[in-house]
Design an enzyme around this catalytic site. Sequence first.
Site, PDB file in Angstrom:
ATOM      1  N   GLU A   1       0.830  -1.212   0.000  1.00 30.97           N
ATOM      2  CA  GLU A   1       0.000   0.000   0.000  1.00 30.97           C
ATOM      3  C   GLU A   1       0.865   1.263   0.000  1.00 30.97           C
ATOM      4  O   GLU A   1       0.358   2.358   0.248  1.00 30.97           O
ATOM      5  CB  GLU A   1      -0.948   0.025   1.212  1.00 30.97           C
ATOM      6  CG  GLU A   1      -1.939  -1.139   1.293  1.00 30.97           C
ATOM      7  CD  GLU A   1      -3.009  -1.155   0.199  1.00 30.97           C
ATOM      8  OE1 GLU A   1      -2.963  -0.286  -0.703  1.00 30.97           O
ATOM      9  OE2 GLU A   1      -3.865  -2.038   0.250  1.00 30.97           O
TER      10      GLU A   1
ATOM     11  N   HIS B   1      -2.633   2.370   8.099  1.00 29.57           N
ATOM     12  CA  HIS B   1      -3.741   1.599   7.532  1.00 29.57           C
ATOM     13  C   HIS B   1      -3.986   0.370   8.396  1.00 29.57           C
ATOM     14  O   HIS B   1      -3.034  -0.343   8.741  1.00 29.57           O
ATOM     15  CB  HIS B   1      -3.393   1.183   6.095  1.00 29.57           C
ATOM     16  CG  HIS B   1      -4.302   0.149   5.523  1.00 29.57           C
ATOM     17  ND1 HIS B   1      -5.665   0.320   5.433  1.00 29.57           N
ATOM     18  CD2 HIS B   1      -4.047  -1.082   5.006  1.00 29.57           C
ATOM     19  CE1 HIS B   1      -6.209  -0.758   4.885  1.00 29.57           C
ATOM     20  NE2 HIS B   1      -5.247  -1.625   4.624  1.00 29.57           N
TER      21      HIS B   1
ATOM     22  N   HIS C   1      -7.241  -2.812   9.636  1.00 25.75           N
ATOM     23  CA  HIS C   1      -8.455  -3.536   9.252  1.00 25.75           C
ATOM     24  C   HIS C   1      -9.371  -3.707  10.476  1.00 25.75           C
ATOM     25  O   HIS C   1      -9.648  -4.848  10.868  1.00 25.75           O
ATOM     26  CB  HIS C   1      -8.097  -4.926   8.711  1.00 25.75           C
ATOM     27  CG  HIS C   1      -7.302  -4.947   7.444  1.00 25.75           C
ATOM     28  ND1 HIS C   1      -6.816  -6.111   6.886  1.00 25.75           N
ATOM     29  CD2 HIS C   1      -6.932  -3.955   6.600  1.00 25.75           C
ATOM     30  CE1 HIS C   1      -6.168  -5.840   5.760  1.00 25.75           C
ATOM     31  NE2 HIS C   1      -6.205  -4.532   5.570  1.00 25.75           N
TER      32      HIS C   1
ATOM     33  N   GLU D   1     -17.583  11.709  21.561  1.00 24.04           N
ATOM     34  CA  GLU D   1     -16.229  12.142  21.188  1.00 24.04           C
ATOM     35  C   GLU D   1     -15.991  12.126  19.678  1.00 24.04           C
ATOM     36  O   GLU D   1     -14.954  12.619  19.214  1.00 24.04           O
ATOM     37  CB  GLU D   1     -15.192  11.225  21.850  1.00 24.04           C
ATOM     38  CG  GLU D   1     -15.149  11.325  23.368  1.00 24.04           C
ATOM     39  CD  GLU D   1     -14.450  12.583  23.847  1.00 24.04           C
ATOM     40  OE1 GLU D   1     -13.437  12.965  23.250  1.00 24.04           O
ATOM     41  OE2 GLU D   1     -14.922  13.188  24.820  1.00 24.04           O
TER      42      GLU D   1
ATOM     43  N   HIS E   1     -12.870  -3.282   3.469  1.00 19.73           N
ATOM     44  CA  HIS E   1     -11.423  -3.482   3.591  1.00 19.73           C
ATOM     45  C   HIS E   1     -10.890  -2.922   4.915  1.00 19.73           C
ATOM     46  O   HIS E   1     -10.448  -3.684   5.772  1.00 19.73           O
ATOM     47  CB  HIS E   1     -10.714  -2.845   2.382  1.00 19.73           C
ATOM     48  CG  HIS E   1      -9.238  -3.038   2.365  1.00 19.73           C
ATOM     49  ND1 HIS E   1      -8.476  -2.915   1.226  1.00 19.73           N
ATOM     50  CD2 HIS E   1      -8.342  -3.315   3.357  1.00 19.73           C
ATOM     51  CE1 HIS E   1      -7.202  -3.144   1.512  1.00 19.73           C
ATOM     52  NE2 HIS E   1      -7.107  -3.380   2.792  1.00 19.73           N
TER      53      HIS E   1
HETATM   54  P1  13P Z   1       1.087  -5.407   3.072  1.00 23.14           P
HETATM   55  O1  13P Z   1       1.412  -6.687   3.807  1.00 23.14           O
HETATM   56  O2  13P Z   1       1.728  -5.365   1.709  1.00 23.14           O
HETATM   57  O3  13P Z   1       1.403  -4.206   3.915  1.00 23.14           O
HETATM   58  O4  13P Z   1      -0.482  -5.410   2.769  1.00 23.14           O
HETATM   59  C1  13P Z   1      -1.413  -5.544   3.811  1.00 23.14           C
HETATM   60  C2  13P Z   1      -2.700  -4.843   3.530  1.00 23.14           C
HETATM   61  O5  13P Z   1      -3.391  -4.484   4.456  1.00 23.14           O
HETATM   62  C3  13P Z   1      -3.099  -4.557   2.121  1.00 23.14           C
HETATM   63  O6  13P Z   1      -4.186  -3.682   2.082  1.00 23.14           O
HETATM   64 ZN    ZN Z   2      -5.363  -3.582   3.936  1.00 26.29          ZN
END
Ligand code: 13P
Ligand code: ZN
Length: 300
Positions: free
Chosen positions: A141, A165, A167, A195, A236
């Site tokens: 990413e 980033h 999840h 908040e 995602h």
């Molecule tokens: P990477 O392992 O390449 O960082 O990818 C993980 C991910 O969350 C892709 O969206």
């Molecule tokens: Zn991801």
Amino acid sequence: MGFFDSAQEVLDKGVSAAKGAVSGVAVEQQAFMKGFVRLCNDGWNQGWHERNGGNLTYRMTPEEVSSCRTFFYDAPSSWVALGVQADDLRGEFFAVTGSGTHLHNVALDPDRNAGIVEINSAGDAWRIVWGLKGGGVPTSEFPSHFLCHAVRKRVTNGANRVVYHAHPTAIGACTLVLPADARVVTRALWKSLTEGVIAFPAGVGVLPWMVPGSSELAQATSRQMGTYEAVVWAQHGLMCAGTDFDATFGLMQAVEKAADVYVRARSMGGGGEPANVISDEGIRATAAAYRLPVNEAFLD
Ligand code: 13P
Ligand code: ZN
């Protein structure tokens, strides 16, 4: 002693050995890298990083680059094209997690699971100058991180340095039920947690599902980052930007907490919209009390 403390002890031992060979404070012992490692571990403990999910990048200050230089490789890797370009990031250095890295391993082995990359003078390629040992490369990413850094650097006059980033579960669940519409998702979050408007007064951006790691996702995310510090990737995860590790991690937590409350309330109510939510007047009054510039377009 917690996992992170013992990991730190391992690091301390390794680093004192390295100090004998090279003068200066080892990269792993510098404050920015300690913060980097800590965020990876904190995110793992939140359950936001199944397998190799999620990634982190940090734009280093010139002082941090100077103090790391003695530890840089004599022969950096060759230049690798990013697939995207940013004038604002020519010659910058980034600490990055490696692609495929399980984030709880960063603390135990930072120079294998993370690294430092230099950006070329054209602002369109990277090379490894430290870490990512054993054939590692920056996160897949990185194009998204890179363009988000470019936009956030510009709109904050250089203040923003972190892009993260993850999840998280609840915000992901929200995108299975709500449309990919920034106003709809922001209102659900603001109305679920007092908040919320304090943590993200501009609201959150939302993108429909796109191919992970693609330049299209990178371009679309960075366009939203001009307005929002947090951008939801439907089905995602979430991309957050901030001035430092605490601010960025805290933003991720606040979005996910609001989403979690919303999901639980909807589940208890048989799937419908929750009844007793915070009013638009309440959100406006909270923003006024904290002197925050709330995004009026998202209020009735
Ligand atoms: P990477 O392992 O390449 O960082 O990818 C993980 C991910 O969350 C892709 O969206
Ligand atoms: Zn991801």
